[in-house]
Design a protein around this motif. Sequence first.
Motif, short mmCIF file in Angstrom:
data_model
loop_
_atom_site.label_atom_id
_atom_site.label_comp_id
_atom_site.label_asym_id
_atom_site.label_seq_id
_atom_site.Cartn_x
_atom_site.Cartn_y
_atom_site.Cartn_z
N UNK A 1 0.85 -1.19 0.00
CA UNK A 1 0.00 0.00 0.00
C UNK A 1 0.88 1.24 0.00
N UNK A 2 0.57 2.18 -0.92
CA UNK A 2 1.39 3.38 -1.02
C UNK A 2 1.20 4.25 0.21
N UNK A 3 2.29 4.82 0.68
CA UNK A 3 2.21 5.72 1.82
C UNK A 3 1.45 6.98 1.41
N UNK A 42 4.89 25.68 -5.93
CA UNK A 42 5.09 25.23 -4.55
C UNK A 42 4.59 23.80 -4.38
N UNK A 43 3.42 23.51 -4.95
CA UNK A 43 2.85 22.16 -4.88
C UNK A 43 3.80 21.14 -5.52
N UNK A 44 4.32 21.47 -6.70
CA UNK A 44 5.24 20.56 -7.40
C UNK A 44 6.54 20.39 -6.63
N UNK A 45 7.05 21.49 -6.08
CA UNK A 45 8.30 21.42 -5.32
C UNK A 45 8.15 20.52 -4.11
N UNK A 46 6.99 20.56 -3.47
CA UNK A 46 6.78 19.71 -2.30
C UNK A 46 6.71 18.24 -2.70
N UNK A 47 6.12 17.96 -3.85
CA UNK A 47 6.10 16.58 -4.35
C UNK A 47 7.51 16.10 -4.67
N UNK A 48 8.31 16.97 -5.24
CA UNK A 48 9.69 16.60 -5.57
C UNK A 48 10.48 16.33 -4.30
N UNK A 49 10.26 17.13 -3.28
CA UNK A 49 10.91 16.88 -1.99
C UNK A 49 10.49 15.52 -1.44
N UNK A 59 3.73 7.60 -3.87
CA UNK A 59 2.61 8.48 -4.17
C UNK A 59 3.07 9.77 -4.81
N UNK A 60 4.25 10.26 -4.42
CA UNK A 60 4.79 11.46 -5.06
C UNK A 60 5.05 11.21 -6.54
N UNK A 61 5.57 10.04 -6.88
CA UNK A 61 5.77 9.68 -8.28
C UNK A 61 4.46 9.71 -9.04
N UNK A 62 3.43 9.14 -8.43
CA UNK A 62 2.12 9.09 -9.09
C UNK A 62 1.54 10.49 -9.30
N UNK A 63 1.63 11.33 -8.28
CA UNK A 63 1.07 12.68 -8.39
C UNK A 63 1.86 13.55 -9.37
N UNK A 64 3.16 13.38 -9.39
CA UNK A 64 3.98 14.13 -10.36
C UNK A 64 3.67 13.67 -11.78
N UNK A 65 3.48 12.36 -11.94
CA UNK A 65 3.11 11.84 -13.26
C UNK A 65 1.80 12.48 -13.74
N UNK A 66 0.84 12.58 -12.84
CA UNK A 66 -0.45 13.18 -13.20
C UNK A 66 -0.30 14.65 -13.56
#
Length: 329
Positions: A1-3, A42-49, A59-66
Motif C-alpha cells: 500500500x502506497x504511503x 510550490x505544490x510541485x516542489x513539495x512533491x519533488x521533496x 505516491x509522489x511519483x504518481x502525483x507528479x506523473x499526473x
Amino acid sequence: MAAKLPESLFGSEPTSSMNVRASPSTSGTNNTHGGVHPSRQYYLEQLIVALRNDHTREEALHLLYKSCRAHEDLALLLWHSFETIYILLKEIIGVYRLISTPELTESVSMRACNALALLKCVATHPNTRMLFIKARIPLYIYPLLNNTNKESSHERLRLISLGVIGALVKAGDAEVITFLIENQIINHCIHCMEVGSVLSKTVATYVVHKILMQDEGLKYCCTFAHRFYALGHALAKMVENLPEEPSEQQLQLLKHIISCYQRLSQSPRACDGLKFCLPTRLRDATAINLLCVDQTTITLLEQLVYNVSIGHQSTTKPFGKSLMHLLKG
C-alpha cells in the motif's frame, strides 16, 4: 500500500482557476521556473521533496506523473532539483533484476513507469533535452527495451520506455539522433518490433522513421547489408502479420512502416535491396485499399513503388500516374 502524503505538507493541487502564467522575467536573468504559477510551483516542489523519502516516494511519483501534461515546465523543476534525476534512475534500475522473472508485478511496473514518464517529461522539454542526452540517461532505459516478456506489466515498461526515446527524436535534433545511432538504438527498436504489442511496434517504427529522416540515420541503416536486412526483415514481418481488416492502431503502424520503406527507397543501395524484399502486400492493391482515406500515406506508397520499380536512377520524379497503373505496368 502506497504511503499517504501528509496533507499538512502537500495539501491538494491548486484548482484550475489558479492555472495562470506568471509574467516573463524582464530582469535579464535566467528564470528557470518562471512559467509556473507560484501556487502550483510550490505544490510541485513539495512533491519533488517527497521523492527523497522512501515512505512518500511512490505516491509522489504518481502525483507528479499526473501533473506532467498540465505543467510543461515541470521538466525544469525535476532537472534542477537536488537528487531528483538520481532518484528516478534508481527506481528504473531497481526493476532490472525483475525483467527476466515473474516477480514484476503490476504495482512495481506502474511505479517504474511513473518514473519513466517523468524522465520523458525531461526528454521532451527543449531546455532539458540536450542535458538529458549529455548525461547519457537513455542508456539506463535500454535494458527495459531488451525485455522479451509479453505480459502486461512488462509491455507497459517497454511502451513507456519507447515513449521516452520517441520524445527525444520528435524534434529531429541531429545531435540527439547521432547519440542514439552511436548507441545502437536501431537494434533495440527492431527487437521491440519483433516482440512488442501493436502500440510498442508503432512507437518503435516511429523512432526508426525519425532516425531515417536524418541523412546520417539513412546512411547508418544502408551502408552495411546486415543492418539493412535486419531492419527490412522486421518491417516485412510486421506487414505480413497485419490482418485483412486491421484496427485503427494497426493502420497507424502500417503508415509508419510505409514511411520507413519510402525513406529507405531514397538510398540507392537500399532501393536495390527492396526490389527483392519489399512485401507483396505493399506492391498490390491490398495496402491502398486499407489506406483509401489517407492520401498522404498513399502518396508515400506511390513514391515507394515508383522508386523500387525504376531502381535508384531517380527518387524524386513525380508520378503522373496512379499507383494502380504502376502496379499493372
